[in-house]
Structures are given as structure tokens and as C-alpha cells.
Design an enzyme around this catalytic site. Structure first.
Site, PDB file in Angstrom:
ATOM      1  N   LYS B  95      79.450  46.956   4.332  1.00  0.00           N
ATOM      2  CA  LYS B  95      80.725  46.586   4.953  1.00  0.00           C
ATOM      3  C   LYS B  95      81.957  47.002   4.145  1.00  0.00           C
ATOM      4  O   LYS B  95      83.035  47.198   4.710  1.00  0.00           O
ATOM      5  CB  LYS B  95      80.762  45.077   5.203  1.00  0.00           C
ATOM      6  CG  LYS B  95      79.672  44.575   6.162  1.00  0.00           C
ATOM      7  CD  LYS B  95      80.016  44.835   7.614  1.00  0.00           C
ATOM      8  CE  LYS B  95      78.904  44.391   8.560  1.00  0.00           C
ATOM      9  NZ  LYS B  95      79.168  44.773   9.952  1.00  0.00           N
ATOM     10  N   GLU B 117      87.585  39.215  11.541  1.00  0.00           N
ATOM     11  CA  GLU B 117      86.573  38.279  12.015  1.00  0.00           C
ATOM     12  C   GLU B 117      85.311  38.522  11.211  1.00  0.00           C
ATOM     13  O   GLU B 117      85.158  39.580  10.610  1.00  0.00           O
ATOM     14  CB  GLU B 117      86.294  38.508  13.500  1.00  0.00           C
ATOM     15  CG  GLU B 117      85.201  39.534  13.793  1.00  0.00           C
ATOM     16  CD  GLU B 117      85.522  40.966  13.367  1.00  0.00           C
ATOM     17  OE1 GLU B 117      86.719  41.273  13.237  1.00  0.00           O
ATOM     18  OE2 GLU B 117      84.578  41.746  13.141  1.00  0.00           O
ATOM     19  N   SER B 388      71.129  48.005   4.652  1.00  0.00           N
ATOM     20  CA  SER B 388      72.547  47.732   4.920  1.00  0.00           C
ATOM     21  C   SER B 388      73.133  46.650   4.028  1.00  0.00           C
ATOM     22  O   SER B 388      74.324  46.633   3.759  1.00  0.00           O
ATOM     23  CB  SER B 388      72.740  47.359   6.391  1.00  0.00           C
ATOM     24  OG  SER B 388      71.971  46.224   6.720  1.00  0.00           O
TER      25      SER B 388
HETATM   26  C1  PLP Z   1      73.883  43.439   5.833  1.00  0.00           C
HETATM   27  C2  PLP Z   1      74.300  43.691   7.246  1.00  0.00           C
HETATM   28  N1  PLP Z   1      73.675  44.642   7.946  1.00  0.00           N
HETATM   29  C3  PLP Z   1      74.023  44.895   9.219  1.00  0.00           C
HETATM   30  C4  PLP Z   1      74.997  44.193   9.867  1.00  0.00           C
HETATM   31  C5  PLP Z   1      75.256  44.494  11.300  1.00  0.00           C
HETATM   32  O1  PLP Z   1      76.471  45.060  11.555  1.00  0.00           O
HETATM   33  P1  PLP Z   1      76.590  46.585  11.982  1.00  0.00           P
HETATM   34  O2  PLP Z   1      75.598  46.799  13.065  1.00  0.00           O
HETATM   35  O3  PLP Z   1      77.983  46.728  12.440  1.00  0.00           O
HETATM   36  O4  PLP Z   1      76.294  47.390  10.788  1.00  0.00           O
HETATM   37  C6  PLP Z   1      75.699  43.207   9.163  1.00  0.00           C
HETATM   38  C7  PLP Z   1      76.793  42.452   9.797  1.00  0.00           C
HETATM   39  O5  PLP Z   1      77.391  41.562   9.298  1.00  0.00           O
HETATM   40  C8  PLP Z   1      75.326  42.944   7.821  1.00  0.00           C
HETATM   41  O6  PLP Z   1      75.942  41.996   7.111  1.00  0.00           O
END
Ligand code: PLP
Lengths: 278, 421
Positions: B95, B117, B388
Site C-alpha cells: 500500500k 478510507e 502483498s
Molecule cells: C496486504 C493486503 N493485500 C491486499 C489487499 C487488497 O487490496 P488490493 O486488492 O487493492 O491490493 C489489502 C488491502 O487492504 C492488503 O492490506
């Protein structure tokens, strides 16, 4: 042509808003009729959407009550047919509901149905002029008006774009933000009105108007109409919460409507006719 | 950034029929201003914006972050498994790429206040960090239910000096938090920038957020060249709104030999409770239909009338009824495969990755690993999984959710009874 222009023809128009089906179908019919009894010239009927991003807490709560009471687009059209009012009716809703209606893709089935039940136009807060062509075309086909909101931030090219799309009346947003009754009304209004002076549709001002005093000042400032939502929805919400008799709640709606109409009348009287100024 | 910006935007702001700008009029001038700023600073590097962004991503964020071979997963699945370690980025999730980019952009635009948000709290945390780092006041909206699921992140945001405003409408999750932030933005639009947390919302957000995150796949591509000598056959990433997904995909999109898999939250079931208006999943790419939500036309979970449904996922960051318009388009054209795994599978892989690789993943990320566990045989020789984020924020939720299930690889905590919970 729709019936809306006539509603603005003699003197300032009073345009109240209520969410259809708030807090339930039967009482809501009566509340909307109470607005006409109080002098409404056009009524904006909210068709509730689950994500009302342009609404403040008052109308958000109304939306929740109405949805929980089972309001749907189909019920909404029945509601319009069941209403015993003769003033023009405008449907205020969000684009997803208009787009999803019917088998065929796009806004046309919704507009066709709206015309069939006797609606006169639409306000769609999340549909800017850039994305409005399909709805505009359907409205033209069925002779309905498409009302656009002009915000205090709307200037220059955007104003032109909206002017070329709007019909019925233009909804002049009195201040930035979301819907909600205010203790005071904004002086951004006069500025907004002067930017629209060349437009040949009536200018109705809304967002924050809650008293006869406000109505007076807004109309004295040049508005052709006043739009009042949250102050009326508050009456429904408070009465409902207190368990008051729906007839009594309807009476309060009529009373506030009369106060607003009287205020608008006083404001209009203060306006010096152009001819006398020269 | 130009190659990423051209991935699939058929017209400015449109990805096929998806995208657009469906917002209240009060916001349109701000969106035009932002579109202009995006063009000048992000695409044209005016005033050296992108240079400063890259430098801060390096010095504050810790980029480049490693592409790591996962030895034991490679052995388990009998193929080469590589991990793009976004969990090592400052803050513990991908993020920050976007949050830092947008807060910096807000500064270049002369905005004095930031709103955002957050669902899982990761975007809120990243925004709070970036705002503290760049000295911009920040307020964050978070659903009440998510506040309860993600308390450590709430504390982190407060530690960094941001306000956190609980949102009580609806089910109190990400969907409601986005609506509330849009309302704040509409009220304070003249001096405020809305740092949206994924590739969702009105144009230019989906394109701009993708560009900020595309550093993930650009870096990975280079690392594959240098470390492996071949590019991956498949790239896997979990998809909520889709920001880490598009970040991991963007540079690979033109290369048709790379299979792209967006792994959604199948929740507890893929079937919908029409009566209650609830989807027990968050799989909008797999099961949603075309609609307009939060400023864009995209795939959404909605009922027959067009009312948006409440979604569900064990991971709050995936718990959203919509998805980015670009991803929806890439799925329609067949370039991206939309797949999903359920809560149970994700939770199991949360445990497995922790044990096999010493990496405690976010529950969101665990979905991508659950897909790898299930479908690895069809994924080719070399697979990259985008990690992620890390799972520290999820420990409370993981304890609770594990206790509800019979997961044979979960640690036996019974000897500590009394000490835990
Ligand atoms: C670690 C992590 N992975 C994935 C996501 C999913 O969001 P996005 O699909 O926008 O990457 C989030 C959302 O808060 C997250 O914290």
C-alpha cells in the site's frame, strides 16, 4: 414538454424532497401528499440507493428505513401510481438503479416506465454531464426532464456543458458538501445564481434550507425556487422515532411547507422588478 | 511510467466500457484538477515529481524489495516459486507505493489536508505514515467492524498522528468507509485530497494508482532477468480492489506468455443470499455484474435491482463489493484469469506459508497461496506470487478464525490455555 416549467411560471416554486417509502409505504404516501397540501409546486421523490454518496446523515437514515421497508424500483413506480397528487414529480436517485432496470441494457427501460407512471423528470447526483448522454437521449425520447446540479465549484467549461444538457430546472447547490439542514444558509448562493443568470431554465436553490427565513433570503437573492429535503425528512424521522401519530407528522410537514412557501413569497416581494429599477 | 499507463486504457479514463467518472458535481472540478495533475506530474514528470517519488520510495520505503526464491514451496509444488516481497516494504504492505505517491502529489498540488478510507487498515496505515513523513494533516475513515478486526492498525494510524473516524453505516466495512470519505471530500474539496486506497473510484484514480503500484512488476521483471534469466510463466496476486494485483501485472500485461491470475475472496460460499442482500464472498470479478459504484462503472456485487450487496471475506482488505475497472476489463478480454478461493483455504495457507517459509502473510495474501496450493499443476515452470503484505495485523483475527475451524496444520495452542485469548 413536461409539466415542470409551468410549476415555475407564477412566482417562486417550492420543491420539497422526501424519500419514497420512509418510514413505510403507507405513511410515506400520506407524507408526500401533505407536501402538496402545504403548497408544493414540484415534488422530488427519492428512490433509495444503498450507497447514497451525495447525502448527509439525515437522508442516509431515510434511505436505510425505506430500503428496510422493502422499497425497490418496481415498488417505487407503484408508489408513484398510488400517490394522490397533481403537481409534477421528479425522481431523485443514483445511476446504478436507473441503469439496471429492465432486460435491455442502459437507462431506456427505466425512463419508459417512469413516463408511463407519470413522472416528469430526474435528478441523478452521481451522473455528471460527461456521462449523461444515454439518459439524456432516453429522456428526450419520452419527454422527461433531466435536471442537473450546479455546485459552487462548477465554473467555466463545465457550466457550459451542463447548460447544454439541462432541462426542467437547474438545481443550484447552495454550499459544498452533502445534503443536510443548516442553521444558516450560505451566501455562496448569490454568487452561484449570478453565474447562471443567462440560463433560460428556472434556478432552484437547495442544500441546507430549513426555515421560512432561509426561503425568504434565498428567493430575495434571485432564486426561482427552493428545494428542501433534510428539514422535512427530519420531521418524518423524529416523529417516527417518537412513535407519533402519522396524521400528526403529516400535519407538521404541511405546516413547515406553508412556512417555507410564505417565506419564499416574502422574499419574492422584496425583489424589485427589473422595469422599476431603470 | 508510460509503458504501464498504456496497459489497457482504451480512452482516457475508460477500460473498454468500464471506468468513467460517476461522482457528484461538487467533486467534478477536483477530479479535473487531479486529472491535470496526474498528467503533468506523474506522466510528464513535471518539477521532477517522479524522481522525488522514486527517491522517497527508496529511502523511506526501502525499495527495491527482494524477489525471493521460495525453496520449500518450490519443492512442494515441484516448480520454481518466487515471492515478490511487498511485505518487506515499509509499513508491511504494498500500500505504501500508492499512499506515498498520492500524498506527495497532494503536496505538489498545494493541498493542505488528506483524507483516506481503509478496510484492513493497511492503506490507512500507509497513508498515515506518508502523511507524517511529508507533514500533511490526515484523517482516515474506517468501518466500525473493521476497527474491531484490525485494532493494531488503528493504533498505528493514531501513533503516526492521523485522526481515525469510525463509520457506523451499513455493515461498517470498506464500502461504507469509501462512501463516507467521498462525502468528506465533497465538503472540503477545495483544500483536501482524497487518497483512495485501490485502483477503484473515478478516473484518474484507477490509472494513477496502477501507475504508482506498477513499480512492483517493473522491479520484478528486472529481477527475473538478473536473477533467474527467464520471465515467470504465471503471476498470482490476491484481488480486493485490485491494487497489488494490477501492480504485479502491469508490466507483464503486454507479454502474453505470462499467465495472470487475480485471486479473489470466495468467502464462505459463492452463492448469494438475495433475500438478505448479502454475498457471502467478495468475488466481484468472478460472480459480479456490471454496475456503477463509487465513481466507476465496473463489476460489482449487486442484487437484481442494482442495490449494492454487503460482501464478506475473512480478510478485511478483500471485503469489498467492487473491483478496479481495469481489472474487470482485462478479465473480460481474457488477459487476466479471475479465480477465487474460500476463507478456509486461505486460512490454511496462512499457516502453511508461516511454517514452510517463515513468512507470516496477510490474510489477503494467503488467498494467492491457497490458489497456488490448489492449482499449481496448471501454472507452468516458474510462478511468481505477490506477497502483498505481512500478517502481523491479522494475528488476532487468525487466532479467532483458526479456533473456529479444524485446520490440521495449525499449531496446537491448547497447552497455553488461559494464556491465549
Ligand atoms: C496486504 C493486503 N493485500 C491486499 C489487499 C487488497 O487490496 P488490493 O486488492 O487493492 O491490493 C489489502 C488491502 O487492504 C492488503 O492490506
Amino acid at each position: 414538454m413536461s409539466r415542470i416549467p409551468e410549476a415555475f411560471a407564477d412566482g417562486p416554486a417550492f420543491v420539497p424532497y422526501l424519500a419514497a417509502g420512509d418510514p413505510n409505504y403507507e405513511d410515506s404516501l400520506r407524507y408526500v401528499e401533505a407536501l402538496e397540501a402545504g403548497g408544493a409546486d414540484v415534488i422530488e421523490l427519492g428512490l433509495p440507493f444503498s450507497e447514497p454518496i451525495a447525502e448527509g446523515p439525515t437522508i442516509q437514515s431515510a434511505v436505510v428505513r425505506s430500503l428496510e421497508g422493502g422499497m425497490t424500483p418496481r415498488r417505487f413506480f407503484e408508489f408513484v401510481e398510488d400517490l394522490d397528487v397533481s403537481v409534477p414529480l421528479v425522481c431523485m436517485t443514483y445511476y446504478n438503479l436507473i441503469y439496471q432496470f429492465g432486460e435491455e441494457e442502459g437507462p431506456r427501460p427505466f425512463v419508459e416506465k417512469a413516463a408511463e407512471v407519470g413522472l416528469d423528470g430526474f435528478v441523478v447526483p452521481d451522473l455528471p454531464a460527461e456521462e449523461a448522454d444515454p439518459l439524456r437521449d432516453a429522456c428526450d425520447e419520452f419527454d422527461l426532464d433531466l435536471i442537473f446540479i450546479v455546485a459552487p465549484t462548477t465554473k467555466g467549461e463545465r457550466l457550459q456543458r451542463i447548460m447544454s444538457q439541462v432541462s426542467g430546472y437547474v438545481y443550484v447547490q447552495a454550499r459544498l458538501g452533502v445534503t443536510g439542514a443548516q442553521a444558516d444558509v450560505s451566501d455562496q448562493t448569490t454568487d452561484s445564481l449570478s453565474r447562471l443568470s443567462a440560463w433560460d431554465v428556472p434556478k432552484a436553490v437547495g442544500f441546507g434550507i430549513s426555515s421560512g427565513d432561509h426561503a425568504e433570503r434565498i428567493v430575495a437573492g434571485g432564486a426561482d425556487g427552493i428545494i428542501v429535503g433534510s428539514a422535512l425528512v427530519d420531521i418524518v424521522a423524529q416523529g417516527h422515532e417518537a412513535g407519533d401519530d402519522p396524521a400528526e407528522i403529516a400535519r407538521r410537514l404541511t405546516d413547515l411547507s406553508e412556512e417555507l412557501v410564505a417565506g419564499a413569497g416574502r422574499g419574492f416581494a422584496q425583489r424589485v422588478p427589473k422595469a422599476e429599477r431603470t | 511510467m508510460s509503458e504501464a499507463s498504456e496497459t489497457d486504457e482504451t480512452r482516457p479514463g475508460k477500460f473498454g466500457e468500464y471506468g468513467g467518472q460517476y461522482v457528484p458535481e461538487a467533486l467534478m472540478p477536483a477530479i479535473e484538477e487531479l486529472t491535470d495533475a496526474y498528467q503533468r506530474y506523474v506522466l510528464d514528470n513535471e518539477d521532477g515529481f517522479m524522481d522525488e517519488f522514486r527517491q522517497r520510495l527508496r529511502d523511506f520505503g526501502g525499495r527495491p524489495i527482494p524477489l525471493q526464491r521460495a525453496d520449500r514451496l518450490s519443492e512442494r509444488y515441484d516448480r520454481e516459486v518466487y515471492l515478490k516481497r511487498e511485505d518487506l516494504l515499509h509499513g508491511g504492505a504494498h500500500k505504501l507505493n500508492n499512499a506515498l505517491g498520492q500524498v506527495l502529489l497532494a503536496k505538489y498540488m498545494g493541498k493542505e489536508r488528506i483524507v483516506a478510507e481503509t478496510g484492513a487498515g493497511q492503506h490507512g496505515t500507509a497513508t498515515a505514515m506518508a502523511a507524517a513523513h511529508l507533514d500533511v494533516p490526515c484523517e482516515i475513515y474506517m468501518g466500525e467492524r473493521d476497527i474491531n478486526r484490525q485494532r493494531p492498525n488503528v493504533f498505528r494510524m493514531r501513533l503516526n498522528g492521523s485522526e481515525v473516524n469510525p463509520v457506523t453505516t451499513g455493515r461498517g466495512t470498506l464500502k461504507e468507509a469509501i462512501s463516507e470519505t467521498m462525502r468528506d471530500w465533497a465538503t472540503n474539496v477545495e483544500d483536501t485530497h482524497y487518497v483512495i486506497g485501490s485502483i477503484v473510484g473515478p478516473h484518474p484514480f484507477p490509472a494513477m494508482v496502477r501507475d504508482f503500484h506498477s513499480v512492483i512488476s517493473k522491479e520484478a521483471k528486472r529481477q527475473f532477468d538478473e536473477q533467474v534469466g527467464t520471465q515467470p510463466d504465471a503471476v498470482l496476486a490476491c484481488a480486493g480492489g485490485g491494487s497489488n494485483t494490477m501492480g504485479a501485472f502491469a508490466a507483464f500485461v503486454p507479454d502474453e506468455s505470462v499467465g495472470l491470475y487475480a485471486v479473489e475472496a470466495g468467502g464462505s460460499s459463492l452463492t448469494v443470499d438475495e433475500e438478505a442482500g448479502v454475498a457471502p464472498n467478495s468475488a466481484s470479478l468472478s460472480t459480479g455484474t456490471e454496475g456503477v459504484l463509487h465513481g466507476a462503472r465496473t463489476k460489482v456485487l449487486q442484487d437484481r435491482d442494482g442495490q449494492i450487496m454487503e460482501s464478506h471475506s475473512v480478510s478485511s482488505g478483500l471485503d469489498y463489493a467492487g473491483v478496479g475497472p481495469e481489472l474487470a476489463h482485462l478479465v473480460d478480454t481474457g488477459r487476466v484469469h479471475a479465480v477465487n478461493v474460500d476463507d478456509d483455504a486461505a486460512l490454511t495457507e496462512f499457516h502453511r506459508l508461516s511454517q514452510l517459509e517463515g513468512i507470516i502473510p496477510a490474510l489477503e495474501t494467503a488467498h494467492a497461496f491457497a490458489f497456488l496450493e490448489r492449482d499449481h499443476e496448471s501454472l507452468g515452470e516458474t510462478v511468481m506470487v505477490n506477497v502483498s503484505g505481512r500478517g502481523d495485523k491479522d494475528l488476532e483475527a487468525a487466532i479467532e478464525e483458526t479456533a473456529k475451524r479444524d485446520i490440521d496444520i495449525a499449531p496446537d495452542m491448547s497447552v497455553f490455555q488461559g494464556a491465549m485469548r
